[in-house]
Design a protein around this motif. Structure first.
Motif, short mmCIF file in Angstrom:
data_model
loop_
_atom_site.label_atom_id
_atom_site.label_comp_id
_atom_site.label_asym_id
_atom_site.label_seq_id
_atom_site.Cartn_x
_atom_site.Cartn_y
_atom_site.Cartn_z
N LEU A 80 21.24 115.65 43.69
CA LEU A 80 20.80 117.05 43.69
C LEU A 80 19.35 117.19 44.15
N SER A 81 18.48 116.28 43.69
CA SER A 81 17.07 116.36 44.08
C SER A 81 16.91 116.14 45.58
N SER A 82 17.68 115.20 46.15
CA SER A 82 17.62 114.97 47.60
C SER A 82 18.14 116.18 48.37
N ALA A 83 19.25 116.77 47.88
CA ALA A 83 19.81 117.94 48.55
C ALA A 83 18.85 119.11 48.51
N VAL A 84 18.22 119.35 47.35
CA VAL A 84 17.25 120.45 47.23
C VAL A 84 16.06 120.21 48.15
N ARG A 85 15.60 118.97 48.25
CA ARG A 85 14.46 118.63 49.10
C ARG A 85 14.77 118.93 50.57
N GLU A 86 15.94 118.55 51.03
CA GLU A 86 16.31 118.76 52.43
C GLU A 86 16.54 120.24 52.72
N ILE A 87 17.18 120.95 51.77
CA ILE A 87 17.40 122.39 51.96
C ILE A 87 16.08 123.13 52.01
N SER A 88 15.13 122.71 51.18
CA SER A 88 13.80 123.34 51.19
C SER A 88 13.11 123.15 52.54
N LYS A 89 13.27 121.97 53.14
CA LYS A 89 12.69 121.72 54.46
C LYS A 89 13.30 122.65 55.51
N LEU A 90 14.61 122.83 55.44
CA LEU A 90 15.28 123.70 56.40
C LEU A 90 14.85 125.16 56.24
N ALA A 92 11.98 126.14 55.03
CA ALA A 92 10.58 126.24 55.46
C ALA A 92 10.43 126.27 56.98
N SER A 93 11.29 125.55 57.68
CA SER A 93 11.22 125.51 59.15
C SER A 93 12.63 125.59 59.73
N PRO A 94 13.20 126.80 59.76
CA PRO A 94 14.59 126.96 60.21
C PRO A 94 14.81 126.64 61.67
N ASP A 95 13.72 126.66 62.47
CA ASP A 95 13.88 126.36 63.90
C ASP A 95 14.36 124.93 64.14
N GLN A 96 14.12 124.03 63.16
CA GLN A 96 14.55 122.65 63.32
C GLN A 96 16.06 122.53 63.50
N ILE A 97 16.80 123.42 62.89
CA ILE A 97 18.24 123.38 63.01
C ILE A 97 18.77 124.47 63.95
N ARG A 98 18.03 125.62 64.05
CA ARG A 98 18.50 126.71 64.90
C ARG A 98 18.47 126.33 66.38
N GLU A 99 17.39 125.70 66.80
CA GLU A 99 17.25 125.35 68.22
C GLU A 99 18.31 124.36 68.68
N PRO A 100 18.61 123.29 67.93
CA PRO A 100 19.71 122.40 68.35
C PRO A 100 21.05 123.10 68.41
N ILE A 101 21.30 124.06 67.47
CA ILE A 101 22.57 124.78 67.49
C ILE A 101 22.68 125.62 68.76
N ILE A 102 21.59 126.30 69.14
CA ILE A 102 21.59 127.12 70.35
C ILE A 102 21.81 126.24 71.59
N ALA A 103 21.14 125.06 71.59
CA ALA A 103 21.29 124.15 72.73
C ALA A 103 22.73 123.63 72.82
N LEU A 104 23.33 123.29 71.66
CA LEU A 104 24.71 122.82 71.65
C LEU A 104 25.66 123.93 72.11
N GLU A 105 25.40 125.15 71.66
CA GLU A 105 26.22 126.29 72.08
C GLU A 105 26.17 126.46 73.59
N LYS A 106 24.98 126.34 74.17
CA LYS A 106 24.83 126.49 75.62
C LYS A 106 25.59 125.39 76.36
N GLU A 107 25.51 124.15 75.86
CA GLU A 107 26.22 123.05 76.51
C GLU A 107 27.73 123.26 76.45
N LEU A 108 28.23 123.72 75.31
CA LEU A 108 29.66 123.96 75.17
C LEU A 108 30.13 125.08 76.10
#
Length: 356
Positions: A80-90, A92-108
């Protein structure tokens, strides 16, 4: 019918009626008893050693149960502590996951539009990027997720009571296991004691090995997962290995809950090589290998139990009675196997006596 027979019939009928009522009243706690039996066999080696050291049944049983509770609590806390830590990072900086999703969407989309057949099929589904299918999936999943969460929250008090009762039953089963056997033997007619003793011995050996082999297989799967994740450079390999260990104790859940999200994550960030390796590692090493090789091999070596019986006992009942089948199955198949072996040994002993 004389008065004695009427009285006996009345007593038998009353006992049957009360027994049926008792079974009905406790039917919701059958899983508690079943899991307690499983824990008893898993913890019995620890209890047996501690009993010799402490010279006290109650202290040995208490330490065994509390140790299992501490290890389980530590694993859940780390997860739980590891999951909370990683979710907090996301967060705090949502672009870390949003940008790869957009790039993957474009490739598909580029791949689909470049292929005539796929473009024709997907034209009505992906007119505005991938957002509409995603929304459709979310709308489909949301009611089920909401129902599950509502049911879980509503039944939380019952889960807590069941958990506490499981620990208490395990505590008393560890202490009273030998007494229960002695009491059973006391009520058995003298002429049948030898056969019943053989049956109980076989039953104990089979149950002990089946349940401990199940636990050891899950532990080894967790160790293999930790090593594999470490070699692949995945963060928190030991904690993820703990998660695999705990989840493989739950049939129909298991390791896919860990390696499929990891596969999707590395797919999203476009690390395709790692994603494919994780998927293959999860399917063949963490899912197929333990159930098809480790568990049957251990069962055959330790208790001379055929691999087919092991696979049937742990797998088949799950599809019939659900989650508790992974313990009820070994109980039923182990009972039949113990009965068969006891009858076989009795026959051999009778034949030897006849020859001599």
């Amino acid at each position: 019918m004389d008065s004695d027979k009427k009285y006996s019939l009345f007593i038998i009928s009353l006992i049957l009626l009360v027994s049926i009522i008792a079974i009905y009243l406790t039917k919701e706690f059958v899983p508690v008893v079943v899991f307690s039996i499983f824990l008893t066999y898993v913890l019995y080696p620890v209890y047996s050693y501690l009993e010799k050291v402490t010279k006290s049944e109650r202290i040995a049983s208490s330490i065994s149960v509390l140790s299992a509770l501490f290890i389980l609590g530590l694993c859940i806390y780390l997860l739980l502590s590891s999951a909370v830590r990683e979710i907090s990072k996301l967060i705090a900086s949502p672009d870390q996951i949003r940008e790869p999703i957009i790039a993957l969407e474009k490739e598909l989309l580029d791949f689909i539009s470049s292929t005539d057949y796929l473009s024709f099929i997907a034209e009505s589904y992906i007119s505005n990027g991938l957002s509409q299918p995603v929304i459709t999936v979310i709308n489909w999943v949301s009611p089920y997720a909401k129902t599950f969460l509502t049911s879980f929250i509503t039944n939380t008090p019952l889960y807590i009571i069941s958990f506490v009762l499981t620990l208490l039953f395990t505590y008393y089963f560890l202490i009273d296991a030998r007494r229960i056997r002695a009491q059973i033997m006391d009520v058995i007619p003298e002429k049948n004691k030898h056969v019943v003793s053989l049956f109980i011995n076989e039953l104990n050996v089979i149950y002990y090995n089946l349940f401990n082999i199940f636990f050891v297989t899950s532990f080894l799967t967790g160790v293999i997962a930790s090593v594999g994740f470490f070699l692949l450079g995945i963060p928190y390999p030991v904690i993820l290995g703990m998660a695999v260990f705990l989840l493989t104790l739950l049939p129909l859940v298991g390791a896919p809950v860990i390696y499929i999200p990891l596969f999707l994550y590395y797919l999203i960030i476009q690390d395709y090589a790692t994603a494919v390796i994780i998927l293959l590692f999860g399917i063949f090493i963490l899912s197929i290998f333990p159930d098809s090789f480790i568990r049957p091999r251990l069962a055959k070596n330790k208790a001379s139990i055929h691999p087919v019986i092991t696979l049937l006992s742990f797998t088949a009942p799950i599809f019939v009675i659900g989650f508790t089948g992974f313990i009820v199955g070994p109980l039923v198949y182990g009972f039949l196997l113990a009965f068969y072996r006891a009858k076989l040994k009795t026959k051999y002993q009778t034949d030897e006596e006849a020859e001599s």
